[in-house]
Design a protein around this motif. Structure first.
Motif, PDB file in Angstrom:
ATOM      1  N   LYS A 115      66.044  29.262  39.670  1.00  0.00           N
ATOM      2  CA  LYS A 115      65.930  28.010  40.185  1.00  0.00           C
ATOM      3  C   LYS A 115      65.415  27.126  38.743  1.00  0.00           C
ATOM      4  O   LYS A 115      64.312  26.935  38.587  1.00  0.00           O
ATOM      5  CB  LYS A 115      64.799  27.507  41.158  1.00  0.00           C
ATOM      6  CG  LYS A 115      65.586  28.315  42.191  1.00  0.00           C
ATOM      7  CD  LYS A 115      64.343  28.044  43.558  1.00  0.00           C
ATOM      8  CE  LYS A 115      65.156  28.838  44.919  1.00  0.00           C
ATOM      9  NZ  LYS A 115      64.134  28.709  45.878  1.00  0.00           N
ATOM     10  N   PRO A 118      62.628  23.772  39.814  1.00  0.00           N
ATOM     11  CA  PRO A 118      62.043  24.199  41.185  1.00  0.00           C
ATOM     12  C   PRO A 118      60.992  22.975  41.368  1.00  0.00           C
ATOM     13  O   PRO A 118      60.668  22.326  40.773  1.00  0.00           O
ATOM     14  CB  PRO A 118      61.152  25.536  40.733  1.00  0.00           C
ATOM     15  CG  PRO A 118      60.655  25.455  39.225  1.00  0.00           C
ATOM     16  CD  PRO A 118      62.060  24.679  38.681  1.00  0.00           C
ATOM     17  N   ASP A 122      59.510  25.176  46.092  1.00  0.00           N
ATOM     18  CA  ASP A 122      59.738  26.478  45.683  1.00  0.00           C
ATOM     19  C   ASP A 122      58.641  27.394  44.772  1.00  0.00           C
ATOM     20  O   ASP A 122      58.683  28.719  44.960  1.00  0.00           O
ATOM     21  CB  ASP A 122      61.116  26.093  44.482  1.00  0.00           C
ATOM     22  CG  ASP A 122      62.274  25.499  44.946  1.00  0.00           C
ATOM     23  OD1 ASP A 122      62.610  25.765  46.370  1.00  0.00           O
ATOM     24  OD2 ASP A 122      62.996  24.652  44.479  1.00  0.00           O
TER      25      ASP A 122
END
Length: 155
Positions: A115, A118, A122
């Motif tokens: 990711k 993020p 997250d």
């Protein structure tokens, strides 16, 4: 058991019990002491390394499960993600005692590989490492800062 491991880009042939945890191979056999022992039950994350780019707790990872895989510890030559995280760690003054930092950086690198931008949610979900100094807000800011640097949006 004779095991062939690739650690930080170097091939190692070791004769050890198949259940030997990766942490002790890194620290005791190879002298790579940047990966820390914390709890021994994969809870604290001080021992986090990357196995094929995935954050992995080395204290419970038996070497028999690593044949053909690539292990990256904090001692590896920093790639662009780890270098960005290390710079952000300094900029945001993340380290206090420093004990969790190598595992925290490796966990953050693994997150950014999956990711690249993020969210706070997250980061909170993926970074389960424990920092006894409680620098979680600075850790989150450093991860966001590294992500911004990597995508070119950092000021």
């Amino acid at each position: 058991m004779n095991t062939n491991l690739t650690i930080n880009g170097q091939r190692h042939s070791l004769t050890l019990e198949p259940e030997t945890p990766l942490l002790w191979v890194l620290r005791d056999e190879l002298g790579l002491t940047g990966t820390k022992f914390g709890c021994g039950i994969a809870n604290c994350g001080a021992c986090t390394v990357e196995v094929d780019g995935v954050a992995t707790r080395a204290c419970v990872m038996p070497i028999m499960a690593l044949e053909g895989k690539s292990v990256r510890s904090i001692e590896a030559e920093p790639d662009r993600i780890v270098a960005a995280l290390q710079a952000a760690w300094i900029k945001h003054q993340v380290p206090q005692c420093g004990y969790c930092q190598s595992g925290m950086i490796m966990a953050a690198a693994s997150l950014l590989r999956v990711k690249p931008k993020p969210s706070d949610a997250d980061i909170d979900a993926d970074i389960s490492n424990i920092c006894r100094c409680g620098t979680y807000q600075r850790i989150r800011a450093a991860i966001h800062g590294a992500a911004a640097h990597l995508d070119g949006s950092a000021a």
